[in-house]
Enzyme design. Structure first.
Site, PDB file in Angstrom:
ATOM      1  N   SER A 114       0.781  -1.236   0.000  1.00 33.19           N
ATOM      2  CA  SER A 114       0.000   0.000   0.000  1.00 33.19           C
ATOM      3  C   SER A 114       0.810   1.282   0.000  1.00 33.19           C
ATOM      4  CB  SER A 114      -0.928   0.039   1.210  1.00 33.19           C
ATOM      5  OG  SER A 114      -1.995  -0.821   0.992  1.00 33.19           O
ATOM      6  N   THR A 175      -5.788 -17.253   4.261  1.00 28.90           N
ATOM      7  CA  THR A 175      -4.604 -16.575   3.746  1.00 28.90           C
ATOM      8  C   THR A 175      -3.953 -17.265   2.548  1.00 28.90           C
ATOM      9  OG1 THR A 175      -4.241 -15.645   5.921  1.00 28.90           O
ATOM     10  CG2 THR A 175      -2.363 -15.609   4.407  1.00 28.90           C
ATOM     11  N   SER A 212     -10.168   0.732   2.842  1.00 29.17           N
ATOM     12  CA  SER A 212     -10.625  -0.147   1.759  1.00 29.17           C
ATOM     13  C   SER A 212      -9.739   0.001   0.533  1.00 29.17           C
ATOM     14  CB  SER A 212     -12.076   0.198   1.397  1.00 29.17           C
ATOM     15  OG  SER A 212     -12.474  -0.539   0.261  1.00 29.17           O
ATOM     16  N   ARG A 337      -0.401   8.435   5.509  1.00 33.46           N
ATOM     17  CA  ARG A 337      -0.642   8.181   6.924  1.00 33.46           C
ATOM     18  C   ARG A 337       0.212   9.107   7.777  1.00 33.46           C
ATOM     19  NH1 ARG A 337      -3.492   3.676   7.963  1.00 33.46           N
ATOM     20  NH2 ARG A 337      -3.471   1.947   6.469  1.00 33.46           N
ATOM     21  N   THR A 351       2.234   2.427   5.259  1.00 34.35           N
ATOM     22  CA  THR A 351       2.633   1.046   5.539  1.00 34.35           C
ATOM     23  C   THR A 351       2.219   0.190   4.353  1.00 34.35           C
ATOM     24  OG1 THR A 351       0.614   1.168   6.859  1.00 34.35           O
ATOM     25  CG2 THR A 351       2.672   0.921   8.053  1.00 34.35           C
TER      26      THR A 351
HETATM   27  C1  REX Z   1      -3.858  -8.037   1.960  1.00 33.50           C
HETATM   28  C2  REX Z   1      -3.729  -9.383   2.601  1.00 33.50           C
HETATM   29  C3  REX Z   1      -3.713  -6.893   2.952  1.00 33.50           C
HETATM   30  C4  REX Z   1      -2.351  -9.712   3.045  1.00 33.50           C
HETATM   31  C5  REX Z   1      -3.921  -5.537   2.315  1.00 33.50           C
HETATM   32  N1  REX Z   1      -2.837  -4.964   1.781  1.00 33.50           N
HETATM   33  O1  REX Z   1      -5.010  -5.000   2.320  1.00 33.50           O
HETATM   34  C6  REX Z   1      -2.799  -3.615   1.293  1.00 33.50           C
HETATM   35  C7  REX Z   1      -1.778  -2.899   2.176  1.00 33.50           C
HETATM   36  C8  REX Z   1      -2.425  -3.565  -0.161  1.00 33.50           C
HETATM   37  O2  REX Z   1      -0.600  -2.873   1.896  1.00 33.50           O
HETATM   38  N2  REX Z   1      -2.234  -2.367   3.330  1.00 33.50           N
HETATM   39  C9  REX Z   1      -1.363  -1.698   4.292  1.00 33.50           C
HETATM   40  C10 REX Z   1      -2.147 -11.060   3.699  1.00 33.50           C
HETATM   41  C11 REX Z   1      -1.252  -2.428   5.576  1.00 33.50           C
HETATM   42  C12 REX Z   1      -1.778  -0.267   4.526  1.00 33.50           C
HETATM   43  O3  REX Z   1      -2.632   0.244   3.821  1.00 33.50           O
HETATM   44  O4  REX Z   1      -1.192   0.401   5.381  1.00 33.50           O
HETATM   45  N3  REX Z   1      -3.049 -11.328   4.786  1.00 33.50           N
HETATM   46  C13 REX Z   1      -0.713 -11.020   4.177  1.00 33.50           C
HETATM   47  C14 REX Z   1      -4.013 -12.240   4.744  1.00 33.50           C
HETATM   48  C15 REX Z   1      -4.798 -12.400   6.028  1.00 33.50           C
HETATM   49  O5  REX Z   1      -4.232 -12.923   3.763  1.00 33.50           O
HETATM   50  N4  REX Z   1      -5.774 -13.445   5.952  1.00 33.50           N
HETATM   51  O6  REX Z   1      -0.503 -10.712   5.362  1.00 33.50           O
HETATM   52  O7  REX Z   1       0.156 -11.176   3.326  1.00 33.50           O
END
Ligand code: REX
Length: 427
Positions: A114, A175, A212, A337, A351
């Protein structure tokens, strides 16, 4: 107790949702910024400016200790790099590749997840600067019929206040099976938006912060519609080339990282199960919400340039920093952020979490000191929590330790509610 056990027991869903439920102050904070500053706010801002000018020296021994902890807790490798006005400090622990045992190195490329969202926001804010996009205009004005409510504006999308459901909640409920189901898939942006629209919206447009990925998929669509070019071209022309980011790529839907990179290892939900090599994937499930590849050096250059005012107009940088409260220590702007550390210093960045990689990329208010840290594992809440300590060591130095006696423990990272993982208290 493992992350998987806790998640199955549903302990965390409720807790994380409670943390993410955005209270009225979120809107109040934004209105305060929009409507002029109170004396207290002005004082806080000037205190912040003083702190930015005189940050405590980074604690490199502390930084290394954090990385070592992350490796003990299951990350194959962990790296951190601080750039400050030409001075570089870097630490690397563990390995980048379990096949060859090659040591983790600062120059390794990795998937930044992200952190991509800030790149997308910069593209869109530049379009605002060029008079091609307006933040308070309906998304549907630019993309007729895309969203079910004309009241959802560009600003709502970029600040996670659209109410659009995060389709990754369903996708990655399990996952490893969830990941394998999409590893080589190619989605269009519209397919991803449609996955979201199968669900009721999470709130009224503008009402509340609710993280989201759908929002930044809409962001990618907007950028492509308004420019008539791909998001890859826009990242390159507007950010990568001007800043000479030699290690930053958007290769979607290719599955390989170019050049030298850290391999990514996904932690399964099941306790004791071996790590899954998740390096190769299209990241089509994220695209403009999370598919960029980069290095610590490039991300430090990127955030220093952004906060230093070199990527957008001053006005747009101010818009990016109209904060909506996430929780006690975090706020969200537009693809940006803000985190407030134990020593009172606030840092700005993003992050990232994609399968096999966690990233922290943050800079000081003036952009002069930047830190990027990463581990080549994910779905390990303990490691994620430990890595927050890299921010403390980099920006609070020894003050972080003297105040709290140890690296601070924040129990949850703000990621999509259903994919948030449990954490144990750091060792
Ligand atoms: C996806 C699943 C998590 C990861 C997600 N990632 O929404 C976005 C991101 C792109 O980078 N968000 C960060 C998986 C934290 C932000 O916006 O700060 N987890 C993993 C699972 C859990 O599959 N069941 O940890 O690789």
């Amino acid at each position: 107790m493992t992350a998987g056990t806790l998640r199955r027991n549903g302990v965390f869903g409720a807790a994380v949702l409670a943390l993410l439920a955005v209270p009225a102050p979120a809107v109040a904070e934004e209105q305060a910024v929009a409507g002029g500053r109170s004396a207290t706010q002005a004082q806080a801002v000037s205190q912040e400016a003083v702190r930015a000018a005189a940050l405590p020296a980074p604690d490199l021994a502390g930084l290394r200790a954090v990385l070592r902890s992350a490796v003990r807790q299951g990350a194959p490798g962990a790296t951190a790099r601080i750039d400050e006005r030409g001075t570089v400090r870097k630490e690397a622990v563990g390995i980048a590749d379990r096949g060859t045992n090659r040591a983790a190195a600062d120059a390794d490329r990795f998937r930044i997840g992200s952190v991509t969202k800030t790149f997308t926001a910069v593209v869109l804010l530049q379009l605002v600067d060029e008079g091609k996009l307006k933040l308070d205009t309906s998304v549907n004005r630019y993309l007729p019929g895309l969203l079910p409510d004309d009241k959802i504006t560009v600003r709502h999308v970029l600040s996670h206040r659209s109410g659009l459901y995060d389709y990754t909640n369903d996708m990655f409920a399990k996952t490893v099976p969830g990941f394998e189901a999409v590893r080589t898939k190619k989605f269009t942006y519209r397919q991803l938006v449609n996955l979201s629209l199968r669900h009721p919206r999470t709130g009224r447009p503008g009402a509340a912060y609710s993280y989201s990925n759908t929002n930044f998929v809409v962001g990618g669509l907007l950028a492509e519609k308004l420019t008539g070019r791909t998001i890859a071209t826009e990242y390159r022309k507007r950010i990568v080339e001007p800043l000479k980011l030699r290690d930053t790529f958007y290769v979607h839907p290719d599955t390989a990282l170019p050049g030298r990179y850290a391999r990514g290892y996904l932690t399964p939900d099941e306790a004791g199960a071996g790590l899954v090599d998740s390096t190769r994937q299209t990241v089509s499930w994220a695209q403009s919400a999370g598919a960029v590849i980069s290095t610590a050096k490039d991300l430090n250059t990127f955030y220093s340039a952004l906060l230093g005012g070199r990527l957008t107009s001053k006005k747009s940088l101010t818009e990016m920093q109209r904060w909506v409260t996430v929780n006690d220590t975090q706020a969200y702007g537009l693809g940006l952020r803000r985190r407030t550390l134990t020593c009172g210093v606030s840092v700005y960045g993003h992050t990232g979490a994609v399968q096999g990689y966690y990233t922290f990329a943050f800079t000081s208010k003036d952009g002069r000191r930047s830190l990027t840290s990463m581990v080549n594992t994910s779905n390990n809440g303990t490691v994620l929590n430990t890595m927050l300590g890299t921010l403390e060591s980099a920006f609070c130095g020894k003050q972080a330790e003297t105040r709290s006696g140890s690296v601070p423990v924040e129990r949850y990272e703000d990621i999509a509610p259903s994919v948030a993982v449990a954490v144990a208290v750091a060792d």
